[in-house]
Design an enzyme around this catalytic site. Structure first.
Site, PDB file in Angstrom:
ATOM      1  N   ARG A  21     -24.603  40.578 -34.550  1.00 32.46           N
ATOM      2  CA  ARG A  21     -23.506  40.157 -33.682  1.00 32.46           C
ATOM      3  C   ARG A  21     -22.305  39.631 -34.466  1.00 32.46           C
ATOM      4  NH1 ARG A  21     -24.557  38.366 -28.631  1.00 32.46           N
ATOM      5  NH2 ARG A  21     -26.687  37.902 -29.252  1.00 32.46           N
ATOM      6  N   TYR A  57     -28.324  39.151 -19.266  1.00 33.09           N
ATOM      7  CA  TYR A  57     -28.527  37.789 -19.784  1.00 33.09           C
ATOM      8  C   TYR A  57     -27.583  36.770 -19.137  1.00 33.09           C
ATOM      9  CZ  TYR A  57     -29.907  40.824 -23.754  1.00 33.09           C
ATOM     10  OH  TYR A  57     -30.424  41.804 -24.553  1.00 33.09           O
ATOM     11  N   CYS A  69     -24.543  51.165  -8.310  1.00 32.11           N
ATOM     12  CA  CYS A  69     -25.052  50.916  -6.960  1.00 32.11           C
ATOM     13  C   CYS A  69     -26.027  49.737  -6.895  1.00 32.11           C
ATOM     14  CB  CYS A  69     -25.752  52.177  -6.483  1.00 32.11           C
ATOM     15  SG  CYS A  69     -26.916  52.765  -7.729  1.00 32.11           S
ATOM     16  N   GLU A  70     -25.715  48.645  -7.561  1.00 27.85           N
ATOM     17  CA  GLU A  70     -26.588  47.480  -7.504  1.00 27.85           C
ATOM     18  C   GLU A  70     -25.753  46.210  -7.365  1.00 27.85           C
ATOM     19  OE1 GLU A  70     -29.888  47.132 -10.122  1.00 27.85           O
ATOM     20  OE2 GLU A  70     -29.985  49.287 -10.515  1.00 27.85           O
TER      21      GLU A  70
HETATM   22  N1  LLP Z   1     -32.943  40.966 -37.301  1.00 22.98           N
HETATM   23  C1  LLP Z   1     -33.868  41.231 -36.351  1.00 22.98           C
HETATM   24  C2  LLP Z   1     -35.261  41.442 -36.746  1.00 22.98           C
HETATM   25  C3  LLP Z   1     -33.496  41.279 -35.000  1.00 22.98           C
HETATM   26  O1  LLP Z   1     -34.393  41.527 -34.060  1.00 22.98           O
HETATM   27  C4  LLP Z   1     -32.138  41.068 -34.657  1.00 22.98           C
HETATM   28  C5  LLP Z   1     -31.706  41.123 -33.266  1.00 22.98           C
HETATM   29  C6  LLP Z   1     -31.202  40.820 -35.688  1.00 22.98           C
HETATM   30  C7  LLP Z   1     -31.651  40.766 -36.999  1.00 22.98           C
HETATM   31  C8  LLP Z   1     -29.743  40.607 -35.423  1.00 22.98           C
HETATM   32  O2  LLP Z   1     -29.512  39.504 -34.634  1.00 22.98           O
HETATM   33  P1  LLP Z   1     -28.009  38.982 -34.378  1.00 22.98           P
HETATM   34  O3  LLP Z   1     -27.470  38.552 -35.701  1.00 22.98           O
HETATM   35  O4  LLP Z   1     -27.232  40.106 -33.803  1.00 22.98           O
HETATM   36  O5  LLP Z   1     -28.167  37.855 -33.413  1.00 22.98           O
HETATM   37  N2  LLP Z   1     -29.138  42.261 -26.968  1.00 22.98           N
HETATM   38  C9  LLP Z   1     -28.999  40.841 -27.183  1.00 22.98           C
HETATM   39  C10 LLP Z   1     -29.319  40.461 -28.595  1.00 22.98           C
HETATM   40  C11 LLP Z   1     -30.675  40.948 -29.054  1.00 22.98           C
HETATM   41  C12 LLP Z   1     -30.930  40.764 -30.501  1.00 22.98           C
HETATM   42  C13 LLP Z   1     -32.157  41.518 -30.914  1.00 22.98           C
HETATM   43  N3  LLP Z   1     -32.496  41.342 -32.287  1.00 22.98           N
HETATM   44  C14 LLP Z   1     -27.595  40.398 -26.749  1.00 22.98           C
HETATM   45  O6  LLP Z   1     -26.833  41.236 -26.279  1.00 22.98           O
HETATM   46  O7  LLP Z   1     -27.264  39.229 -26.832  1.00 22.98           O
END
Ligand code: LLP
Length: 417
Positions: A277, A317, A345-346
């Site tokens: 992110r 979320y 449609c939700e």
């Molecule tokens: N490493 C692993 C093993 C992970 O599972 C993830 C994210 C990351 C690194 C990277 O995490 P970040 O730095 O992006 O927080 N879809 C959700 C976020 C799910 C993250 C899944 N794993 C959202 O939109 O907030």
């Protein structure tokens, strides 16, 4: 085109030499627009977290796998983590070598483990059963194991990935079974990793978990890799001036932990962080068009072409994405509570609920901020709507298409006669 609410993108020269209106006219909506300068800036901030020679930041491809962005990220010096053969394929297409890809998966087939072993410098598995599976396809090989440090963090229960309420990681009670499985297959434990969850703005849980991993790792030395995972957060409430994660301070504390441990152990391997992110979220604004406005009882609904097939984070979320409004109509726009919705449609197809914004009108363009992470990568063809295009505003301010919009022919391509 006078803009109704655009101070944030104006301040960052987000749209370069073009405008939201011109982009929507040329490429249509919904449209993911990325800014190269912001992306490069975030990469550099991550690289600054530690000055240790073994520091090895790996961008987490799941946040956004567009090869046009991956090439920029690699050119800044980040390496990558992947979690599926598809991500490996995109990384390789973007120029990443096997030695620059770390594979962190869970619950996958032996076939996938074989492929991952051939296409990454190390594969992380997170259960004794997956150690056994890896051992069957790569007997005598090297492996990384994901541990569960018991400390989780994240913006929503669904993305907290350590502690008791999660499927992830090997817990300390299973260390003996892990060691036995490794030796049954003559595997070398070359790395340990963890990931506490996604989006922290206070680095303390991350650093506490890092300290735990460093302490735990002493028992398993020598190792080639220690990987502390991602989770570095960004402020989504841009118009409320939400404070940023203090990355400089986080870096000082992380670097101090790592340096002391390296000094004591003589470790000379890779020290990995896996930000997703933080690297890409702020580099994108998602443009959508308002097609209908109506009142239903006390609620003013603003209907757009950005359904949860295009951006699922608010529906999944309850995530907040700040919103800009661009319009040729510059007559006064009193602030009103408005519920901005998509074209799916939700009832849960909501981008913003009762949000106080200048009056939005049919024909306006909306810009959803911070859409670069888990935006396009989580989009879907639900209701057979076409996935949007992606455009990059390059460092010189010009716009370049980096993924075309899907077509109905694309929908038919996979269907058997
Ligand atoms: N490493 C692993 C093993 C992970 O599972 C993830 C994210 C990351 C690194 C990277 O995490 P970040 O730095 O992006 O927080 N879809 C959700 C976020 C799910 C993250 C899944 N794993 C959202 O939109 O907030």
């Amino acid at each position: 085109m006078p803009d109704i609410r655009s101070q944030y993108s104006d301040r960052h020269h987000f749209f370069g030499r073009t405008t939201p209106g011109a982009l929507a006219g040329e490429f249509g909506t919904p449209l993911y627009v990325y800014n190269e300068n912001i992306l490069r800036q975030r990469c550099r901030e991550i690289l600054g977290l530690s000055g240790l020679p073994g520091f090895f930041p790996c961008y987490s491809t799941k946040a956004n796998g567009n090869p046009g962005l991956l090439r920029i990220i690699r050119s800044e010096g980040l390496r990558a983590d992947a979690m599926s053969p598809g991500e490996i394929t995109l990384l390789r297409a973007a120029g990443f070598s096997r030695d620059e890809i770390c594979y962190v998966c869970n619950n996958v087939s032996e076939e996938e483990l074989a492929f991952a072993g051939e296409n990454s410098f190390l594969v992380s598995v997170d259960s004794v059963a997956q150690i056994e599976a890896f051992g069957r396809v790569h007997p005598g090989g090297e492996i990384m194991v994901r541990l569960n440090p018991g400390i989780g963090a994240g913006h929503h229960q669904k993305v907290i990935t350590a502690g008791r309420n999660t499927k992830f990681g090997v817990v300390p009670e299973d260390f003996e079974a892990m060691i036995a499985a490794l030796s049954r297959h003559n595997l070398t434990l070359a790395g340990l990793n963890q990931h506490v969850g996604s989006l922290f703005l206070d680095p303390s849980p991350y650093l506490d978990a890092a300290a735990w991993l460093l302490e735990t790792a002493r028992r398993f030395l020598p190792l080639k890799v220690l990987d502390f995972g991602g989770g570095f957060g960004i402020p989504y409430h841009k118009y409320d001036a939400e404070a940023r994660l203090d990355l400089a301070e986080t870096g000082r504390r992380l670097d101090a932990l790592l340096s002391a441990w390296v000094g004591e152990t003589g470790f000379s391997g890779r020290l990995i962080v896996e930000p997703g992110r933080y690297v890409v979220a702020e580099s994108s604004i998602l443009l959508g068009r308002v097609h209908a406005v109506k009142n239903n009882g006390p609620t003013r609904y603003v209907g757009t072409d950005v359904g949860f097939n295009t951006l699922i984070r608010p529906a999944m979320y309850d995530s907040f994405h700040d919103m800009e409004i661009y319009s040729a109509d510059s007559s006064p726009r009193p602030p009103l509570p408005q519920t901005v919705v998509g074209n799916i449609c939700e009832t849960g197809d909501i981008l913003a609920k009762d949000r106080l914004l200048p009056e939005i009108r049919t024909g306006d363009l909306l810009g959803l901020l911070d859409a670069g992470a888990y935006g396009y990568s989580m989009s879907s063809p639900y209701t057979q709507r076409l996935r949007p295009a992606e455009v990059l505003i390059r460092a010189d301010g010009s716009a370049r298409l980096i993924r075309r919009r899907e077509t109905v022919e694309d929908l038919l391509r996979l269907v058997a006669d």
